[in-house]
Design an enzyme around this catalytic site. Structure first.
Site, short mmCIF file in Angstrom:
data_model
loop_
_atom_site.label_atom_id
_atom_site.label_comp_id
_atom_site.label_asym_id
_atom_site.label_seq_id
_atom_site.Cartn_x
_atom_site.Cartn_y
_atom_site.Cartn_z
CG HIS A 23 25.49 26.51 -16.95
ND1 HIS A 23 26.02 26.28 -15.72
CD2 HIS A 23 24.32 27.15 -16.74
CE1 HIS A 23 25.20 26.77 -14.80
NE2 HIS A 23 24.17 27.29 -15.40
CG HIS A 77 16.98 32.84 -11.92
ND1 HIS A 77 17.85 33.78 -12.43
CD2 HIS A 77 17.66 31.66 -11.97
CE1 HIS A 77 18.99 33.18 -12.77
NE2 HIS A 77 18.89 31.90 -12.52
CD GLU A 79 20.82 29.81 -15.63
OE1 GLU A 79 20.95 30.12 -14.43
OE2 GLU A 79 21.62 29.06 -16.22
CG ASP A 81 17.42 26.90 -15.43
OD1 ASP A 81 17.61 28.11 -15.65
OD2 ASP A 81 17.79 26.33 -14.39
CG ASP A 162 18.80 28.70 -9.76
OD1 ASP A 162 18.19 27.71 -10.21
OD2 ASP A 162 19.35 29.54 -10.48
CE1 TYR A 189 20.97 23.65 -8.76
CE2 TYR A 189 21.33 25.13 -6.91
CZ TYR A 189 20.78 24.87 -8.15
OH TYR A 189 20.04 25.83 -8.78
CG HIS A 220 17.08 23.18 -10.51
ND1 HIS A 220 16.78 22.93 -11.83
CD2 HIS A 220 17.61 24.42 -10.49
CE1 HIS A 220 17.12 23.98 -12.57
NE2 HIS A 220 17.62 24.90 -11.78
FE1 FEO Z 1 20.00 29.92 -12.50
FE2 FEO Z 1 18.17 27.04 -12.35
O1 FEO Z 1 18.87 28.61 -13.09
#
Ligand code: FEO
Length: 390
Positions: A23, A77, A79, A81, A162, A189, A220
């Site tokens: 994004h 979370h 989102e 991903d 995250d 990040y 991640h």
């Molecule tokens: Fe807020 Fe890795 O998504």
């Protein structure tokens, strides 16, 4: 690939080698979507992956248990991903979702959750899964209202989602295998994902420090094992605006005039010992610029005026900056123009909205092309900026 990170706790995530944009955040090193599977009396999957990686995720889970045997899916979370495979996994396993009220609401807005079973948790709630206890800590607005983190008490593992992530695709799974360069990825990040809400982070760090932690497993990048204290310290510093005597000069240019001004101001700043980074915005990923701005004292933005507005690439940068909201900076706007100067006012409006202390000077607006004297004034301004007790 599957890795047992502690007895009966597995990394079953997926590696998105080709990801280049998250994004708006450029990800030249790709990323991972880390999913963790705890094999216990109740089998628990912690977070999932983007939907296009479902087969890879399923393959990883299948290497440990039959996916039908997942009892709980923790959604830290929503989102996509991390929640992108939840619907398909519920279909296969009929697993119960463990999440918070906001998580449940957000899931219902993405998926048809009718018939799904939920356990709703809040900070300090605990769930026993057999030999282990999972404890939950809500971290709302880091960076969505639904965020939470999950702590496995007996194994001393924090599944941080995250938080503490890095966008890096690698064959390594632990921080010490990458080395200290991992902090650069973590900083980028932080700057591009967490900076807008960084004022909330010191309290989260305080709560995390109360826990006995052996591993921090983000969603991640690599797992923190060797550098846990260091990454907690860096998060605190990044969150509390520990700034360097550093200037980031961001500009674009039509015929080289604004570029010359940028270089002349930089000379003056450097003369006075300020660390300087200069970026032509049309040739630099915005996420890289934002990472440098994170710990900079000065932000200088230069743009030619184009038909009463900023240069298009500068407009894109200002829009990204308005999203990320780096604050507590000293701001400077400069640029060239032909017959009506408008760009610096637009830049200053954004800086004003971000609460910057704006330093203005008439020498920072030049008609058409800067002459020798104009560049000398820009240079002198750079020196003065560095010397002023602002
Ligand atoms: Fe807020 Fe890795 O998504």
């Amino acid at each position: 690939m599957v890795l047992e990170i502690k007895k009966d706790i597995f990394w079953v995530g997926v590696i998105d080698w080709e990801l280049r944009d998250f994004h708006g955040y450029k990800t030249p090193y790709g990323s991972t979507y880390n999913s963790y599977l705890i094999r216990d009396e109740k089998n628990v999957l912690i977070d999932t992956a983007k939907d296009y990686m479902f087969i890879e995720l399923l393959y990883g889970i299948s290497n440990v248990i039959d996916p039908k045997d997942i009892d709980y899916i923790v959604v830290n979370h929503v989102e996509k991903d991390h929640s992108g495979c939840v619907d398909k996994l519920v279909e296969i396993s009929n697993a119960t979702i463990i999440t918070n009220e906001k998580g449940k609401e957000h899931l219902s807005l993405y998926y048809d959750t009718e018939g799904w079973d939920f356990i709703i948790v809040d900070t300090e709630d605990e769930i026993n899964i057999g030999n282990r206890t999972l404890k939950f800590i809500r971290t709302p607005m880091l960076h969505w209202p639904d965020n939470m983190i999950t702590y496995c008490v007996e194994d001393r593992i924090l599944f941080s989602n995250d938080a503490f992530g890095q966008h890096i695709a690698s064959s390594e799974r632990f921080d010490y295998e990458i080395g200290e360069i991992i902090f650069e990825h973590a900083k980028e990040y932080f700057a591009n994902i967490l900076m807008p809400y960084k004022m909330l982070i010191p309290d989260v760090i305080k709560n995390i420090k109360k826990l006995d932690i052996e591993l921090i497993c983000p969603s991640h990048g690599v797992i923190w094992k060797e550098y846990i204290n260091e990454i907690l310290k860096k998060y605190y510093e990044w969150a509390t605006n520990k700034m360097k005597n550093k200037a980031v000069i961001v500009y674009d240019t039509m015929y080289g005039s604004t570029q010359k001004m940028a270089h002349a101001i930089a000379e003056g700043l450097m003369e006075k010992g300020v660390e300087v980074k200069i970026y032509r915005v049309s040739e630099t990923p915005l996420s890289l610029i934002m990472t440098e701005i994170l710990d900079a004292k000065y932000v200088l933005i230069g743009s030619p005026t184009v038909n009463r507005n900023v240069y298009p690439e500068i407009g894109k940068f200002l829009s990204y900056m308005a999203c990320i909201r780096p604050y507590d900076k000293i701001g400077v706007a400069f640029g060239s123009y032909g017959w009506m100067e408008c760009a610096t006012e637009k830049i200053k409006t954004l800086m004003d909205n971000l609460g910057y202390k704006i330093v203005d000077d008439e020498s920072l607006k030049v008609r058409f092309a800067p002459k020798k004297e104009d560049l000398r004034k820009c240079y002198e301004f750079g020196k003065r900026l560095a010397e002023e007790d602002l």
